[in-house]
Design a protein around this motif. Structure first.
Motif, short mmCIF file in Angstrom:
data_model
loop_
_atom_site.label_atom_id
_atom_site.label_comp_id
_atom_site.label_asym_id
_atom_site.label_seq_id
_atom_site.Cartn_x
_atom_site.Cartn_y
_atom_site.Cartn_z
N PHE B 245 31.95 45.24 61.44
CA PHE B 245 32.94 45.73 60.47
C PHE B 245 33.26 44.66 59.44
O PHE B 245 33.42 44.94 58.25
N LEU B 246 33.36 43.42 59.92
CA LEU B 246 33.70 42.32 59.01
C LEU B 246 32.64 42.18 57.92
O LEU B 246 32.97 42.04 56.74
N ALA B 247 31.38 42.26 58.33
CA ALA B 247 30.30 42.16 57.36
C ALA B 247 30.38 43.30 56.36
O ALA B 247 30.22 43.11 55.15
N ALA B 248 30.67 44.51 56.86
CA ALA B 248 30.74 45.67 55.97
C ALA B 248 31.94 45.56 55.03
O ALA B 248 31.86 45.94 53.86
N LEU B 249 33.04 45.03 55.55
CA LEU B 249 34.24 44.92 54.73
C LEU B 249 34.01 44.01 53.54
O LEU B 249 34.54 44.23 52.45
N GLN B 250 33.19 42.98 53.77
CA GLN B 250 32.94 42.04 52.67
C GLN B 250 32.05 42.66 51.60
O GLN B 250 31.90 42.11 50.52
N ASP B 251 31.46 43.81 51.94
CA ASP B 251 30.62 44.51 50.95
C ASP B 251 31.37 45.59 50.19
O ASP B 251 30.80 46.21 49.30
N VAL B 252 32.61 45.85 50.57
CA VAL B 252 33.37 46.88 49.84
C VAL B 252 33.57 46.40 48.41
O VAL B 252 34.07 45.30 48.19
N PRO B 253 33.10 47.18 47.41
CA PRO B 253 33.11 46.70 46.04
C PRO B 253 34.53 46.38 45.54
O PRO B 253 35.43 47.20 45.68
N ALA B 254 34.67 45.16 45.04
CA ALA B 254 35.99 44.71 44.61
C ALA B 254 36.48 45.51 43.40
O ALA B 254 37.68 45.77 43.28
N ASP B 255 35.54 45.93 42.52
CA ASP B 255 35.99 46.63 41.32
C ASP B 255 36.62 47.98 41.66
O ASP B 255 37.60 48.39 41.05
#
Lengths: 412, 384
Positions: B245-255
């Protein structure tokens, strides 16, 4: 688009065929080819309680190698039944291996065992009911290397604290119930006994019952004798003077006796070693199990040295098994390991050395072996799991379901 | 990506390899492809496919574990082994159904719990907290520790006089002797709410039920012993899934997140509408892996409880093992594992269906509908 699909199917078939050929290339159906002459090399699979026992076995094996010229590789199994199963399935089992009496019928029925007792001259020196435990459908398969029986172990301090003397050691069910009640105080339970057929079964034998009839042909689990035994257990569990180890937060009877959670327990002679190791300061006395309405009764546990029918050096394997169950080797092997010699001729010498183990030896004459029929293990496990709730359950129902399941297992 | 000009008029450009005729080059590619794939295909065939087929054959025989299951002396019994554990009344079916019941309760509790806890931990670690590295290691630690060591520790923690009960004692709770307590949690909850009396269960539930167990048995819930195993497994595995989940969370687009903030979405709305949809593939992965792993639970049972007390921690995988190696009923044991396999496949498929991307599915459906409309009024085929 058609050809790649067809080609992948061809490839898959080719791969499967190739792999199958590779996997089966060794050929599974090789018969056991007997080593002709000269010295044989044998493997022996044993279960061991620890380094001391392994060492003792190795010493005897070394002596055998000296005497016979054969070589023997001793393998200590972490999980004996699993490693045996692998050996049999691979067609390459150990030549000689320990076999528990409760597993005999399954292994003999599957054709895994080579019966050799008829080749032995002095088989009548072994306790007859131990030989019976290794007899299946009229064939004596292997010689017991030693045995254990159940007895009643009493914590001396608790005994005298309750104002009891040697004259009060219980010899009947009623006496057992009454002393258990007197010994039940606060954090101490009178009698702690494992909820398994291997302990509670002794009450069934004392009551005059057992799972099977004497000749093993008939299922007699649902009998008035067995019901009386379970009801006796239930009554005393309900009154709180008997307990299962789980209910007093102990792993088994030895731990319960050692930690003072139990004033008495029913265990076998392995308790001697356990107490010496873990609770050396706890004084205890061993007496025979009290008689029930069916007379005296106890259970025996024994391993034999079995020879595999697929062994490629059967003669040498039989030779090794006979050597290790011979008088000299058995005397050495039953020195420090806490087990009893299975030869009647060794009993006197053994008792001279370990007089406090007399109650265990005394049980040999009337001890009941494990249920000797193939395919019954799941049924007996089910019986054990139902025993756990016998305090609130219905003993008659437990015996009825065990009767039905046993009949189904043995019949089918 | 960036330099390639967009093909004009929707015409696809075929990448050209070599100078020969297109057909010959394709065949050459196919051969090369198979050459490269062959070692792997052979390995998979040898160590996966063939053994599975062999095991399936064993499940159709009365093989007793001696010699080859393919020799002539082994009897073919058809689907008898499957019948014994599924349809014929008897101890074999009762044991198998008890194992399925236990495992179903186990899955029902472990999968949601470990997924929720893993997601929660990942969210916390993804926020701006101190000592992130320490916590990440601490949470992940149980996953990389041997399950044997952890099981042994839990045996001591959960004995009658163990640390867990000592802790409960501080709050005045008299804890059970966890690993030897076979009472079902649902039975106990019903007792507490006054719905029924466990010592005297309602006759409507005990009089019958599917597959040899009464409704009362099916609805017992996990026993206290199984509940302790569930705690163990959730604690062990949550850390591993947390990392995913942590890895996926860091991929959530910031924009997208920023856009949501600009739109005035609050914290919960941002989580619900932005983060969670972005995590859908990971969520699917975690629940699928969890589902498969929990249906096959074996080592904790083998180490801690061996199916006791009163068979309430018996699982199909453990039952299959004992049936084969201790009782010698290899065919029945193999049949059990194939039933378990079928259960896992069905449940995973069902889960895939439930967790499918509904928007994407709707889009595809709309596109197909549009394509159908178009074919009926075709006037332009740029592509073919």
């Amino acid at each position: 688009m058609r050809s790649p699909i067809r080609r992948s199917a061809q490839a898959a078939v080719a791969v499967a065929t190739l792999s199958l050929a590779a996997a089966c290339g060794g050929g599974f159906d090789d018969g056991a080819q007997q080593q002709e002459s000269g010295s044989a090399s044998l493997t022996m699979l044993i279960a061991s309680s620890g380094d001391a026992e392994t060492q003792a076995v190795q010493e005897q094996v070394d002596a055998y190698e000296q005497q016979s010229g054969n070589t023997v590789e001793v393998q200590v199994a972490a999980d004996l039944s699993q490693e045996l199963a692998q050996g049999f399935a691979g067609g390459n089992p150990p030549d000689v291996f320990y076999l528990d009496a409760s597993r005999l019928a399954d292994q003999a029925d599957a054709g895994n065992l080579f019966p050799y007792v008829d080749q032995v001259d002095d088989a009548d020196d072994f306790y007859p009911n131990l030989l019976d435990a290794f007899t299946y459908q009229g064939t004596q398969y292997c010689l017991p290397k030693d045995f254990s029986t159940l007895a009643l172990e009493i914590n001396d301090a608790a005994w005298s604290a309750a104002g009891l003397t040697e004259a009060d050691y219980p010899t009947t069910w009623d006496q057992l119930a009454s002393v258990a009640q007197r010994l039940t105080t606060g954090g101490q339970t009178g009698l702690v006994v494992n909820a398994t057929r291997d302990r509670v079964g002794a009450f069934m034998v004392e009551g005059g019952g057992w799972f099977l009839s004497e000749d093993g042909s008939e299922v007699t689990a649902d009998s008035p004798e067995n019901l009386e035994a379970l009801q006796y257990l239930q009554t005393n569990l309900q009154s709180g003077s008997f307990s299962f180890p789980g209910d007093v937060d102990a792993g088994d009877g030895v731990e319960a006796l050692g930690t003072g959670k139990a004033a008495m327990t029913i265990e076998g002679n392995w308790l001697v070693g356990g107490m010496a190791n873990d609770y050396p300061d706890v004084g205890y006395t061993v007496v025979p199990l009290p008689e029930g309405p069916g007379g005296p009764g106890t259970l025996s546990f024994t391993n034999c040295l079995a020879v595999a029918s697929d062994s490629d050096a059967q003669d040498a394997a039989v030779d090794l098994a006979t050597y290790l169950t011979g008088g000299d080797a058995m005397t050495a092997l039953t020195q420090d390991t806490g087990v009893l010699p299975s030869r009647q001729s060794l009993a006197d010498a053994y008792l001279e050395q370990f007089p406090e183990r007399e109650a265990y030896i005394a049980g040999a004459d009337y001890a009941q072996g494990p249920v000797n029929a193939p395919g019954v293990e799941p049924v007996l496990q089910d019986f054990d799991s139902q025993l756990g709730s016998v305090e609130t359950g219905d003993p008659a129902e437990i015996l009825q379901s065990t009767q039905t399941n046993l009949e189904q297992a043995i019949g089918g | 990506m960036t330099a390639a000009p967009a093909p004009a008029g929707g015409l696809r450009t075929r990448p050209l390899r070599g100078s020969g005729a297109p057909g010959a080059s394709r065949a050459g590619q196919g051969r090369a492809g198979w050459a490269f794939a062959t070692p792997q295909a052979v390995l998979i065939g040898l160590f996966v496919l063939i053994p599975i087929l062999m095991a399936f054959w064993v499940s159709l025989t009365d093989w007793r574990g001696r010699g080859s299951p393919f020799s002539g002396s082994v009897g073919f019994v058809g689907f008898d082994n499957y019948a014994a554990i599924l349809t014929e009344p008897g101890l074999a079916r009762q044991d198998f159904m008890t194992a399925l019941r236990n495992n179903a309760w186990y899955v029902l509790l472990v999968v949601p719990l470990q997924t929720a806890i893993a997601l929660g931990l990942a969210l916390v670690l993804n926020s701006r907290i101190r000592a992130k590295g320490f916590f990440r290691t601490a949470f992940y630690f149980p996953t990389v520790t041997s399950s044997v060591a952890i099981s042994l520790v839990f045996i001591f923690l959960f004995t009658g006089g163990g640390a867990v009960n000592a802790l409960l004692g501080v709050f005045g709770i008299d804890g059970p002797n966890w690993f030897s307590d076979s009472r079902g949690l649902l039975h106990l909850v019903g007792d507490g709410l006054g719905l029924w009396d466990s010592a005297n269960p309602p006759a409507a539930l005990t009089s019958g039920g599917p597959a040899g167990l009464t409704w009362w048995d099916w609805l017992s819930g996990p026993s206290i012993a199984l509940a302790a195993l569930i705690l163990l497994v959730v604690w062990t595995s949550a850390g591993g899934y947390m990392l995913m989940f942590l890895a996926a969370l860091q991929d959530v687009p910031a924009d997208v997140r920023e856009a949501a903030v600009m739109d005035g979405a609050n914290r919960w709305q941002r989580f619900r509408a932005v983060t969670l949809p972005a995590l859908r593939p990971t969520l699917f992965l975690v629940t699928t892996l969890g589902l498969i792993g929990t249906w096959q639970v074996f080592d904790q049972v083998y180490l801690i409880s061996q199916g006791n007390p009163a068979k309430t921690t018996l699982t199909p995988a453990y039952l299959s093992y004992t049936s084969a190696f201790e009782v010698g009923q290899w065919g029945r044991a193999a049949a059990m594992s194939f039933v378990l396999f079928a259960i896992i496949v069905v449940l995973t498929t069902l889960q895939r269906f439930l967790m499918r991307d509904k928007d994407a599915a709707a889009e595809r459906k709309a596109a197909r509908a549009a394509a159908r409309r178009r074919t009926s009024t075709t006037f332009f085929h740029a592509d073919r």
